[in-house]
Structure formats: C-alpha cells, structure tokens
Design a protein around this motif. Structure first.
Motif, PDB file in Angstrom:
ATOM      1  N   PRO A 254       0.764  -1.581   0.271  1.00  0.00           N
ATOM      2  CA  PRO A 254       0.193  -0.056   0.175  1.00  0.00           C
ATOM      3  C   PRO A 254       0.891   1.527   0.751  1.00  0.00           C
ATOM      4  O   PRO A 254       2.287   2.090   0.345  1.00  0.00           O
ATOM      5  N   GLY A 256       2.317   5.146   1.255  1.00  0.00           N
ATOM      6  CA  GLY A 256       2.857   5.419   2.248  1.00  0.00           C
ATOM      7  C   GLY A 256       2.336   5.866   3.320  1.00  0.00           C
ATOM      8  O   GLY A 256       1.062   6.269   2.657  1.00  0.00           O
ATOM      9  N   ASP A 258       5.920   5.008   5.021  1.00  0.00           N
ATOM     10  CA  ASP A 258       6.332   3.449   5.208  1.00  0.00           C
ATOM     11  C   ASP A 258       6.078   3.441   7.388  1.00  0.00           C
ATOM     12  O   ASP A 258       6.598   3.897   8.191  1.00  0.00           O
TER      13      ASP A 258
ATOM     14  N   TRP B 226      18.758  -3.470   7.848  1.00  0.00           N
ATOM     15  CA  TRP B 226      17.605  -3.967   9.079  1.00  0.00           C
ATOM     16  C   TRP B 226      17.075  -4.167   6.965  1.00  0.00           C
ATOM     17  O   TRP B 226      16.362  -5.296   6.694  1.00  0.00           O
ATOM     18  N   PRO B 254       9.172   7.784   7.598  1.00  0.00           N
ATOM     19  CA  PRO B 254       9.557   7.715   5.861  1.00  0.00           C
ATOM     20  C   PRO B 254       8.186   7.842   4.891  1.00  0.00           C
ATOM     21  O   PRO B 254       7.770   6.826   5.484  1.00  0.00           O
ATOM     22  N   ALA B 255       8.464   8.241   3.681  1.00  0.00           N
ATOM     23  CA  ALA B 255       7.599   7.916   2.213  1.00  0.00           C
ATOM     24  C   ALA B 255       7.917   6.374   2.436  1.00  0.00           C
ATOM     25  O   ALA B 255       7.695   5.586   2.440  1.00  0.00           O
ATOM     26  N   GLY B 256       6.480   5.707   1.038  1.00  0.00           N
ATOM     27  CA  GLY B 256       5.741   4.797   0.787  1.00  0.00           C
ATOM     28  C   GLY B 256       6.584   4.756   0.407  1.00  0.00           C
ATOM     29  O   GLY B 256       7.197   5.035  -0.576  1.00  0.00           O
ATOM     30  N   PRO B 257       6.578   2.781  -0.300  1.00  0.00           N
ATOM     31  CA  PRO B 257       4.996   2.628  -0.310  1.00  0.00           C
ATOM     32  C   PRO B 257       5.363   2.260   1.707  1.00  0.00           C
ATOM     33  O   PRO B 257       6.588   1.968   2.377  1.00  0.00           O
ATOM     34  N   ASP B 258       4.170   1.793   2.553  1.00  0.00           N
ATOM     35  CA  ASP B 258       4.129   0.812   3.250  1.00  0.00           C
ATOM     36  C   ASP B 258       4.455  -0.681   3.562  1.00  0.00           C
ATOM     37  O   ASP B 258       4.270  -1.691   2.879  1.00  0.00           O
ATOM     38  N   ARG B 259       5.254  -0.212   4.048  1.00  0.00           N
ATOM     39  CA  ARG B 259       5.899  -1.859   4.453  1.00  0.00           C
ATOM     40  C   ARG B 259       5.539  -2.864   5.312  1.00  0.00           C
ATOM     41  O   ARG B 259       6.728  -3.993   5.702  1.00  0.00           O
ATOM     42  N   LEU B 260       5.129  -2.529   6.295  1.00  0.00           N
ATOM     43  CA  LEU B 260       4.709  -2.790   7.370  1.00  0.00           C
ATOM     44  C   LEU B 260       4.102  -4.418   7.171  1.00  0.00           C
ATOM     45  O   LEU B 260       4.494  -5.078   7.626  1.00  0.00           O
ATOM     46  N   PRO B 261       2.629  -4.402   6.283  1.00  0.00           N
ATOM     47  CA  PRO B 261       2.247  -4.992   5.431  1.00  0.00           C
ATOM     48  C   PRO B 261       3.318  -6.532   5.167  1.00  0.00           C
ATOM     49  O   PRO B 261       3.037  -7.725   5.251  1.00  0.00           O
ATOM     50  N   LEU B 263       6.444  -6.977   6.209  1.00  0.00           N
ATOM     51  CA  LEU B 263       7.234  -7.857   7.217  1.00  0.00           C
ATOM     52  C   LEU B 263       6.195  -8.196   8.198  1.00  0.00           C
ATOM     53  O   LEU B 263       6.511  -9.283   8.040  1.00  0.00           O
ATOM     54  N   MET B 264       4.262  -8.538   7.981  1.00  0.00           N
ATOM     55  CA  MET B 264       4.260  -9.164   9.385  1.00  0.00           C
ATOM     56  C   MET B 264       3.650 -10.440   7.946  1.00  0.00           C
ATOM     57  O   MET B 264       3.596 -11.582   8.621  1.00  0.00           O
TER      58      MET B 264
END
Lengths: 350, 350
Positions: A254, A256, A258, B226, B254-261, B263-264
């Motif tokens: 998705p 950001g 991030d 990381w 920080p700017a996207g994309p969102d890397r949370l998903p 990582l999960m």
C-alpha cells in the motif's frame, strides 16, 4: 477403474481469485499399489491458507502447480486397501485435496473414531484450525489470568477457539467479527466483549473494549484490525501471527508513509513479542496434548463450535471465494459425499 | 558544601540533538542523609538509549525532564557515607547521570572489586551493554552450532559481545561496522566475515556473506541494515530487537510504500520471531549468570573489548552526538575525574 472429480488450479490469481483460476475436471484414479488405499472424500476443509498455495511465490509450503489438484484436508472413507494399516469402511483424516476420490499412501492417513465426535470435527474443533489456535495461544500468546486478549475472525474455527481457550486460562477476551449474527454468536461463545469490525465506530469500540490495553493479540487477519489494535498493545504484549487473511489478495504494497519503522520502534520500546507460526511445526510435540485437552473441554461442555456446510465439490470454489470475504459462518466444510456415520446430516453445528 | 557540575536537558531535540539541547550547570549537592552516600563520578557511560530519554514521549522508561540532569550509568568513588552498606573509598556502580558529584541512596549502589578488572569495565564488558548482548542473544537469539548470525554496530560494546558470544556457541558470525578501522577490529574479534556498511557494495557484500541465509539478526541499528538483512532471513529466524540507533533522530515516518504488511507477511510465512527487550527486564533472573559467564570468558582469553575514552564532563555532549553518528570506536566512556585504581589511565582497551 475409478474416476475422481477434482478442482484443479487453472491459472494463478492476480489479487482476488476468480472462477477462471479453478477448473472442475474428471480424472482417472490410478490403481491401488502395495501400501496404498483408495479413498472416497466425505468432507473437504476450506481454509484461508489455500489462497497462499495458489501463488507461485514461496510461502511456508510449496505452491500448487498449474493443472494440479487444489490442496486440502479431508475426511474420507476407505474403499479399498492394500495396506494392513487401514480397512475398507474406516473413516480417516487425509490430505486428498479438492476431489471426490484419491489413492493415498496409507501411512499418511490418521484413523478417526466416529463414536467420539462427529467426523467432520476432525477438520475443525478437533483438527487443524483448532490446533493452530491451541499452539499459537498456549505456546506464544501464553495467556495469564486477568490479561486482555483480542482476536479477529473470532467467529471462525481458529478465532473462536482462541477466545474460548484464553477464557479457560482466565483471560478477558475481546472478539472481533463481521456483522450482527456473528457478534451475537461471539457472546454465546463467552467472549467478554464482541465487536463488529464493519461498524463505522469500530476503532472506538475496540478502544472502549480494552481499557487496560491488550496483552495478547492473536493475529489472523491483518489490515484494518491490526491498525486499530496497534496503539493499544501493552508492554510485553505477545502477537502470535497465524495468518493475515485480509492481505492475501494484495498485489502491491500500500501507499505510504512507511510504517515499518513505527512497528519496529514499538517492538523495541514496548518489548513486544511478534512471532509467526504454523500448526504443522508443532504437530510432533503438541498434537497429542491438544487432542487430550480439547476432547476433555468438549466433553465437559466448556467449548462450543460451529460448522458451515456447503454441498458438492462443484460448489467448493465459490465457497472458498466467499471465505476470503468472510462470508462463511463457522468452520467451512464441503460435504463432498454422504457421511455414513451421520444420522442428521444437516445439523452438526450448534 | 559540595558542588556538582552537571549536564542538564535544556530543551527537547527535534531530530538530531544539537548543543543547545544540553546545558552545563553548577549546582549545590544536598547534604548526605541517613542511608545515603556522597559520590564522586569517575566514569560516565554514554549509550544510545539516552537519545530516547531526551524525548517527551513514552519509551520503556520515563523521559528526563527539562532542567533535569541527563540520565546515565556511572562508576564512582564513595566520598562520604551515612550507610553501613558502603564506606568512603569504595568504588561503586551507580546511576548518577551526567555529573561530577551526587548523593544517592546507598541501596542502589553496587560495589565493584577493582582487583578483578579495570573498574571502567563495569560500564562495558562487565556491565549493561554486554548484559544486553548476553540476554538478547542467549534468551531470544538462541544460537545453535552452524547457524549464521548477523549483527551491526559490531565494533560497539553490544555488537562486539553479540558476535563473540555467538561464536562461543558455535555460530558463524557476520559483523557490520562503519569504516575500515572498525572492520579490521571485527576480524581481530573473531567475526567470520566483517562488512563495511559505508561501502557502496554493502548489500551485495552482505548477500555474499550469508550464502545459507540468516538465522539470527541481532537488531540494534535499523534502517538500511535492516533493509539489507530482511530478504536473507531464513525460516524460523530470530530477531532480538535491542535498539534502533539509526532511527532515534527520525521525526516523521519515511515515505511509502508502506512496508508494514510486507514485514508481517514475512513473519507469518517464515515463522520469524521478532522480540524487543531491554536488559533491565532480565537483571533479576540473569545478571549473576552473566557476571559468572563473562568473567570466565574474559579470564580464559575468549573475549576482547575496546573502550573509547573522552576526558571531562564538559565534553560529554559532543561525544554523545558523535555516538549517534557512529563516531566512537568501542565503548564510549567519559573520564569525569581521576581513576584512583588505574596505573595507566590511557590504555585500558585492547
């Protein structure tokens, strides 16, 4: 010569799977060789992990190949055996996939006692989803009396067990599900609070439900539920990561910002434990104890479960697509053929 | 009346701290009351966690208040005592903060034996940073013979211990540090591979260093390390999260994309264990064993360490800013006043 009607992977989905990704096919079943058995599928389990098997990329198991039968756990009747391990008429737990018949190595079959519980429960409350709940909760979540546990998809076969087992350990339990029918069912299951994630006030409802924060979040959903849960995690909270059904159809990360650094920072400062697992990794060490504990709880009336039956292998694909959207209500099972042990085939659930 | 020269928090930093955030101040030290002792600071430890204490927001400990003395571990000499627990002349481990003198509750002091090791080691190889390495590695990382461990800031007091203790457990160790001097030092410490994160080929160097993937990544840095490590994590990898020094000065995600998903998803499919911790949480249960193990390893010659001394409390702030940029080389310690136990004050390190 026996034939099997099978659902095979026709093409890999991009995003949400569509009917064209699966194909119904009639195939010849090979002759039974020494050590093998011919099986008739009675029940086929449909589970979220199957979405991962449709992708080419590596997950914790290898993908289903194009043209191969979709993978899945089954309860079967033995029709023919060339092994001393099973006898025609036996009911067995197998992994035949989405098809009506199969020949399997008899060593991979686990006999089911129809006198103990309805045989379909080998796919639910006495099977894989409940075992995932059991090991994830007891080995990673480790609930203590008075702690607060949150679980989503709480009306499903994993979530409902997580909540009930946590309650048996003295935890306060908050269940999240979609729609009023499921929320009502959560209350019957004994959840202290039941929340509808489709409500526009979901985040506020969750906040109100966890005045002392969250000590265990059993993650089987991801997405919006995770976002709502995140800020409420207490110091030393545990997050067993069992699945992420809301993410399985995502094609791209998705937009950001991030939030990865935000998560790592919370893990650091709150000393969170976030751990992925599959039930498979615990079978050798924990399966017997699970069977014993859950059978005891069932016999003692401390556990409830619900099954959602769909009839016919030809309806498996549509049922599976619905599962990915949360349309099932209870453990989703395809009744592929008649259950010879059942006297009331349409009323297993509670 | 005794006076103390102290570094106090003048204002909270936004992003990287600047000299104006700290202020040198001379204050009166209160008279010693029953149960207390007057201390003279010999050594002050400077550590990355102190950056977190400068923020208003909650971390795992409460922030330093505006106008309060900056927090920190110290090695002190007892000048005056109104407690049977310590005697003038004793060398003690204390938590006096960034100042030359202080009055403390004697029950909070831990006596140091100057005959056992240089007293400054109570802040390093026999103190908090090494203990963090020890518990994070042995309780969360759990290295097994033949496994691959990666640690960054590997020339520092935490990373150097992580690598050396992992090697003692039979693991293959990959150390990451900034600049050729530190990389050379990593080889002397016994790391199997030493990598410079400032090299333009860093990601490729790391990739080449871990042909069988990474089983343990001891996280004390975050950010670019990381990012390079992430794709190499093996199934069942463990990630003890001790700190995230590269992130401490970040003001916005920080700017996207969102890397949370992402990582999960990796946590889920690779069954990763990611767990934050602080050494404090293990003191009651593990500190004695740590002292015994590390003393034994030091005596047996299996552990090396390095100290980086800065003279004078008035130079603490600049040294601390340098620490946040990786300018120190070894455990950073401010020599606040003369070490009465030292015969060669400038050569403790190896």
């Amino acid at each position: 010569m026996t034939h099997t009607t099978a659902v095979v992977l026709a093409s890999r989905p991009s995003g949400a799977p569509v009917p064209g990704n699966l194909r119904l096919e009639v195939r010849k079943v090979p002759a039974v060789q020494e050590g093998q058995a011919l099986l008739r599928t009675i029940y086929l389990s449909l589970d979220p992990y199957m979405r991962g098997r449709m992708n080419a990329g590596r997950s914790y198991a290898k993908p289903v190949g194009i043209g191969e039968v979709m993978e899945g756990g089954t309860v079967c009747e033995v029709l023919e055996s060339a092994s001393p391990l099973v006898t025609p008429g036996d009911i067995v737990l197998a992994h035949c996939g989405w098809q009506t018949h199969a020949v399997e190595d008899a060593r991979l079959l686990r006999r089911i006692d129809p006198g103990k519980a309805p045989i379909s429960t080998a796919l639910g409350v006495l099977g894989m989803p409940a075992f995932a709940a059991y090991v994830g909760l007891t080995e990673i979540g480790r609930p203590r009396p008075g702690e607060t546990l949150v679980v989503a998809a709480a009306a499903g076969p994993v979530g409902s067990m997580v909540g009930q087992i946590a309650r048996l350990h003295g935890a306060r339990t908050v269940g999240i599900a979609g729609g009023p029918r499921k929320v009502t069912w959560l209350k019957e299951l004994g959840f202290d609070v039941a929340i509808d994630h489709r409500s526009p006030g979901f985040a506020d409802d969750l906040s109100a439900a966890v005045p002392h924060g969250i000590d265990i979040y059993f993650e089987n959903v991801g997405g919006a539920v995770w976002d709502a849960v995140f800020d409420h995690l207490n110091d030393f909270a545990r997050v067993p990561v069992c699945g992420l059904i809301s993410q399985y159809n995502q094609t791209n990360p998705p937009a950001g910002p991030d939030r990865l650094p935000l998560l790592m920072n919370a893990i650091n400062t709150k000393r969170l434990l976030v751990r992925g697992f599959t039930q498979r990794d615990f079978v050798a060490t924990h399966y017997e104890r699970f069977q014993s504990d859950v059978s005891g709880w069932l016999a003692g009336g401390s556990l409830k479960y619900r099954e959602d039956f769909v009839d016919g292998i030809e309806n498996a694909a549509e049922a599976f697509f619905g599962l990915l959207q949360g349309k099932n209500f209870g453990k989703l099972i395809v009744r592929v053929s008649d259950d010879p042990t059942s006297t009331a085939p349409a009323s297993h659930g509670e």
